[in-house]
Design an enzyme around this catalytic site. Structure first.
Site, mmCIF file in Angstrom:
data_model
loop_
_atom_site.group_PDB
_atom_site.id
_atom_site.type_symbol
_atom_site.label_atom_id
_atom_site.label_comp_id
_atom_site.label_asym_id
_atom_site.label_seq_id
_atom_site.Cartn_x
_atom_site.Cartn_y
_atom_site.Cartn_z
ATOM 1 N N GLU A 77 -28.746 98.624 -4.661
ATOM 2 C CA GLU A 77 -27.643 99.457 -5.162
ATOM 3 C C GLU A 77 -27.946 100.861 -4.658
ATOM 4 O O GLU A 77 -28.873 101.511 -5.129
ATOM 5 C CB GLU A 77 -27.599 99.360 -6.685
ATOM 6 N N LYS B 77 -40.855 99.619 -12.074
ATOM 7 C CA LYS B 77 -41.374 100.908 -11.589
ATOM 8 C C LYS B 77 -40.302 101.994 -11.729
ATOM 9 O O LYS B 77 -39.357 102.058 -10.960
ATOM 10 C CB LYS B 77 -41.799 100.810 -10.120
ATOM 11 N N GLU C 213 -23.896 111.849 1.014
ATOM 12 C CA GLU C 213 -24.004 111.878 -0.446
ATOM 13 C C GLU C 213 -24.705 113.173 -0.856
ATOM 14 O O GLU C 213 -25.873 113.389 -0.527
ATOM 15 C CB GLU C 213 -24.792 110.661 -0.928
ATOM 16 N N CYS D 110 -24.411 107.795 -8.339
ATOM 17 C CA CYS D 110 -23.994 107.099 -7.118
ATOM 18 C C CYS D 110 -22.501 106.804 -7.139
ATOM 19 O O CYS D 110 -21.899 106.591 -6.088
ATOM 20 C CB CYS D 110 -24.801 105.830 -6.926
#
Ligand code: NDP
Length: 450
Positions: free
Chosen positions: A228, A153, A352, A262
């Protein structure tokens, strides 16, 4: 429901797609389940040959794939080419790994004990929009090498390269039903994959928030998960480093992919004795980052993925930053390279950003650098710049993070494990380590009694 896919550099639609719903997700899982017995039985040499053929097709169609990725994500074409090259290398690597992923024989009284690596069954792979093809390949390669079938997906913002990859899988001769690409909303089809009792594992890359939902949802069927998630990595520059080199490369460690990475080294920690000099050189290096049309070979940074995401990134820059770069006029979700002087307690240093905003933070000595670098809920990546080899190893061991480079800013390589500590997730992708996440160890004991 129709999904309109947009070019982030022009804000213009580039594709209209049908969105899958829950029934389509169920049908994709059923196809993958039906394909599983035959796929797991494919002998290693033949499975490796199919993966190698897929790698070759990615190479042969590399420019087309890179153009799709560049246009859909808004990433510079030069970066997209590098990513597609890595995708091919990933499939070559896992083609070579198929017959090197074996078990052990273990001394046991009265017989022989051996372990086998068995595939899990149907695995659901949920992929984000920042490196759509790369991250898909990191999961698909080991999943297929181990003999699993897959429902992939992609993120609804960036489904185009995954759809093309699905076609290449069929062209490579991978049987129908082994790889199923499902375009639909995460909260609908992603959620369905997590709940589905015929899905044995979810390989997920994305936000820590959705990662939590994956873990919660997986609990009901004791699904395996690999997560992750986000990062807030430190780029630690000691006074004994090659300061010029560290400053010249630091912008690319955070502004690459417009900071939507990331592994972005979005906290730049600098020893106080060189802080002013480093900041001056960092500003000049950041000024040189070429921001603009992603389709040009010379462009180094494109726009952000969406208007909504740009608003989120903007919320991190309050006062006058130490540096703010230029962006093109006109349409496109542009955001300038931005340097902010900060303390590690500021929001910009704790959360983040996932955009081209770097926090520059001074530290006093080695212990202070380690303390600040570890003072985050995340632990994905990071860099250490020093000419002292003993210090490099000491600090590398002391940092709570999954991936570190010394005097470099790289995080991912085909053959080395990649993944996080703390709230950056768990499980490892890439290298031989990734195979552990897509197989179960079976222990078989055979009595040798006469
Ligand atoms: P998400 O975590 O929402 O999306 C990642 C993937 O998960 C997409 O395929 C998404 O599908 C899917 N998804 C979303 N909700 C669910 C759900 N309830 N169940 C199952 N799957 C789901 O990340 P965003 O795209 O919203 O980005 C938000 C923030 O996450 C970023 O600003 C960044 O901080 C972080 N992020 C980190 C990434 C990383 O590499 N670690 C990658 C991307 C984001 P869909 O988008 O189609 O709805």
């Amino acid at each position: 429901m129709t999904l309109t896919v947009v070019d982030p550099s022009t804000e213009q639609p580039i594709a209209e797609l049908e969105q899958a719903g829950v029934e389509d997700a169920d049908a994709a899982v059923a196809r993958a389940r039906a394909a599983f017995p035959a796929w797991r039985a494919v002998v290693p040499r033949d499975r490796a040959a199919l993966l190698r053929r897929l790698a070759t097709l990615v190479e042969e169609n590399g420019e087309e794939l890179a153009r799709i990725e560049s246009r859909n994500v808004g990433k510079p074409i030069s970066g997209a080419r590098g990513e597609v090259d890595m995708v091919a290398q990933v499939f070559h690597f896992y083609a070579g790994a198929v017959d090197k992923h074996h078990g052990e024989t273990i001394p046991a009284a009265g017989g022989v004990a051996a372990t086998f690596r068995e595939p899990l069954g149907v695995v659901g792979l949920i992929v984000p929009w920042n490196f759509p093809l790369n991250i898909a390949s990191w999961k698909l390669g080991p999943a297929l090498a181990c003999g699993n079938t897959v429902v992939l997906k992609p993120a609804e913002l960036t489904p185009l390269s995954a759809l093309r990859l699905g076609e290449l899988c069929v062209e490579a001769g991978i049987p129908e039903g082994v790889v199923n690409v499902l375009v639909g909303k995460g909260s609908v089809v992603g959620q369905r994959l997590i709940e589905h009792s015929d899905v044995a594992k979810i390989g997920f890359t994305g936000s820590t928030e959705v990662g939590r939902l994956v873990m919660e949802g997986a609990a009901a069927t004791i699904k395996r998960v690999t997560l992750e998630l986000g990062g807030k990595s430190a780029n630690v520059v000691f006074a004994d480093a090659d300061v010029e080199k560290a400053a010249a490369s630091a912008p690319y460690a955070v502004f690459d992919n417009a900071g939507q990475d990331c592994c972005a080294r979005s906290r730049i920690l600098v020893e106080r004795s060189i802080y002013d000099r480093f900041l001056g050189e960092l500003v000049e290096a950041t000024r040189r980052v070429r921001v603009g049309d992603p389709s040009l070979d010379t462009t180094e940074m494109g726009p952000l993925i969406s208007s909504e995401h740009r608003s989120k990134v903007a919320s991190f820059v309050e006062d006058d930053p130490a540096f703010r770069g230029d962006v093109p006029d006109g349409p496109g979700f542009w955001f300038p390279c931005t340097l902010v002087e900060a303390t590690n307690d500021d929001r910009v240093a704790q959360e983040e950003v996932f955009g081209p905003v770097a926090a520059v933070i001074p530290f006093e000595d080695e212990a202070d650098a380690i303390r600040i670098a570890n003072d985050t809920p995340y632990g994905l990546s990071g860099s250490i710049w020093t000419r002292d080899g003993a210090r490099a190893l000491r600090v590398a061991r002391a940092l709570d993070t999954g991936v570190i480079s010394v005097n470099a800013n790289t995080s991912v390589r085909v053959q080395t494990p990649f993944g996080g500590f703390k709230q950056s997730g768990f499980g490892r992708e890439l290298g031989m380590h990734a195979l552990e996440g897509y197989s179960e160890v079976k222990s078989v004991y055979v009595s040798t009694d006469g």
